[in-house]
Design a protein around this motif. Structure first.
Motif, PDB file in Angstrom:
ATOM      1  N   ALA A  37      36.228  41.437   0.153  1.00 25.96           N
ATOM      2  CA  ALA A  37      35.172  40.466  -0.148  1.00 25.96           C
ATOM      3  C   ALA A  37      34.715  39.740   1.116  1.00 25.96           C
ATOM      4  CB  ALA A  37      35.672  39.466  -1.187  1.00 25.96           C
ATOM      5  N   CYS A  41      30.956  39.735   2.605  1.00 19.18           N
ATOM      6  CA  CYS A  41      30.239  38.491   2.858  1.00 19.18           C
ATOM      7  C   CYS A  41      29.772  38.411   4.311  1.00 19.18           C
ATOM      8  CB  CYS A  41      31.137  37.307   2.530  1.00 19.18           C
ATOM      9  SG  CYS A  41      31.450  37.099   0.760  1.00 19.18           S
ATOM     10  N   GLU A  45      26.041  38.247   5.368  1.00 14.12           N
ATOM     11  CA  GLU A  45      25.872  36.836   5.721  1.00 14.12           C
ATOM     12  C   GLU A  45      25.693  35.994   4.468  1.00 14.12           C
ATOM     13  OE1 GLU A  45      22.689  36.565   8.449  1.00 14.12           O
ATOM     14  OE2 GLU A  45      23.834  37.457  10.108  1.00 14.12           O
ATOM     15  N   ALA A  46      26.683  36.066   3.617  1.00 10.34           N
ATOM     16  CA  ALA A  46      26.608  35.387   2.327  1.00 10.34           C
ATOM     17  C   ALA A  46      26.550  33.878   2.493  1.00 10.34           C
ATOM     18  CB  ALA A  46      27.821  35.773   1.461  1.00 10.34           C
ATOM     19  N   THR A  50      23.588  31.661   1.012  1.00 11.11           N
ATOM     20  CA  THR A  50      23.847  30.602   0.046  1.00 11.11           C
ATOM     21  C   THR A  50      23.265  29.278   0.513  1.00 11.11           C
ATOM     22  OG1 THR A  50      25.894  31.725  -0.618  1.00 11.11           O
ATOM     23  CG2 THR A  50      25.677  29.405  -1.215  1.00 11.11           C
TER      24      THR A  50
END
Length: 353
Positions: A37, A41, A45-46, A50
């Protein structure tokens, strides 16, 4: 004595190792998913995505959600770990109880088998005595009585000495038959238990062992009222003392034996029946035994089964060169109908009629 099942037996160790290996495998899977995970991410570039989506809602403080989620995840992980440890302990305890139940079942089957064998041996012994001993003497009585009848038909003056001898033989044969029957009755039912009560029957039993083992010292102390007890309680207490004295004759013939029989009452409740318990304790200063080692005999197992069948408790204490002690506690009301149960009282009244 039967050894208690131990949680460090090979079966429990193997089970614990299997459970630990499963836990480590699950932990590795969780860590692998976490790393995967994190890589996803970072690739997409989670965090920045966000932030760009939530910056317009800055007034709601949505950017503080990640630390909150970290705290929540940590707390859930801690809670899950605690539940896992508790489940492991419960699982081991359950397996220990299952092993103990299996051991008790096997022991009960062995005890039942030995009981049936002992019953058959006793019946065989009684049949042999009836055939060999009583049959022989009864046949002699019949022959002597027939001879007396024939002699009485002839000259009485000449046959009087022979009649006298035959009459003495009949009396001796009848006395022998009476003693043989008395011995059989003693094995089947304690002498004096029905007529004189439990204390007198125990005194008679102890007195017989005083004659058999003159080198031992026996003391019997009775305290309390032992009337109005159920027959099964009287038999159980008598057999406990009888089995204890038998063990003394086998392992502690030169010891000092003390027997205590006490009845305690509890009248705190306002019922008509006196509650309480009966405590029987027997001690000797003989060689003792190591209770941690398995025993082949069934004496103590049978004693424990008798007491626990009445809802009582049975305890044994001994060590090598430290003497032997057993203590049994039996409820006074064991074997008696419940005074609050009308059906049980009606059944008791019917049986007394």
């Amino acid at each position: 004595m039967r050894p208690e099942p131990q949680a460090d037996s090979p079966a429990f160790v193997a089970s614990a190792r299997s459970s630990r290996s499963t836990a480590w495998r699950d932990l590795v899977c969780v860590l692998a998913l976490t790393v995967l995970a994190a890589l996803v991410c970072m690739r997409f570039e989670a965090g920045e995505l966000t932030y760009s989506l939530t910056r317009r809602f800055e007034r709601f403080q949505l950017d503080e959600i990640p630390p909150t989620l970290v705290v929540l995840a940590t707390g859930l992980a801690w809670f899950a770990w605690r539940r896992y440890r508790e489940s492991q302990r419960e699982l081991l305890h359950r397996r220990a109880l299952e092993a103990k139940a299996a051991s008790l079942l096997a022991e009960n089957r062995r005890l039942a088998s030995e009981s049936i064998g002992a019953q058959e041996n006793e019946r065989r012994h009684l049949a042999r005595e009836l055939h060999d001993e009583l049959g022989q003497y009864l046949n002699a009585i019949a022959l002597d009585a027939g001879r007396i009848r024939d002699l009485s038909a002839h000259d009485q003056a000449r046959s009087e000495p022979e009649v006298h001898r035959l009459a003495l033989a009949v009396m001796q044969s009848a006395s022998t038959v009476y003693r043989q029957i008395g011995g059989m009755i003693r094995r089947l039912r304690p002498i004096g238990l029905d007529e004189f009560g439990l204390p007198s029957a125990l005194e008679h039993c102890v007195e017989s062992w005083r004659e058999r083992l003159p080198q031992a010292s026996f003391t019997l102390t009775v305290d309390g009222d032992f009337s109005n007890l159920a027959d099964v309680v009287n038999i159980t207490l008598y057999r406990l003392v009888q089995e204890g004295l038998t063990n003394v004759s086998k392992f502690a013939q030169n010891s000092r034996v003390e027997i205590y029989l006490v009845r305690t009452s509890d009248n705190t409740n306002n019922t008509r029946a006196s509650r309480g318990e009966i405590v029987v304790t027997m001690t000797d200063d003989g060689p003792g035994v190591d209770l941690t080692k398995p025993r082949a005999g069934l004496g103590l197992i049978g004693m424990r089964e008798r007491v626990e069948a009445l809802g009582g408790e049975f305890h044994v204490a001994s060590q090598p060169d430290g003497g032997f002690l057993f203590c049994a506690r039996v409820p006074v009301q064991a074997g008696l109908p419940d005074p609050t149960d009308p059906s049980a009282l009606a059944e008791l009244a019917k049986s007394e009629k």
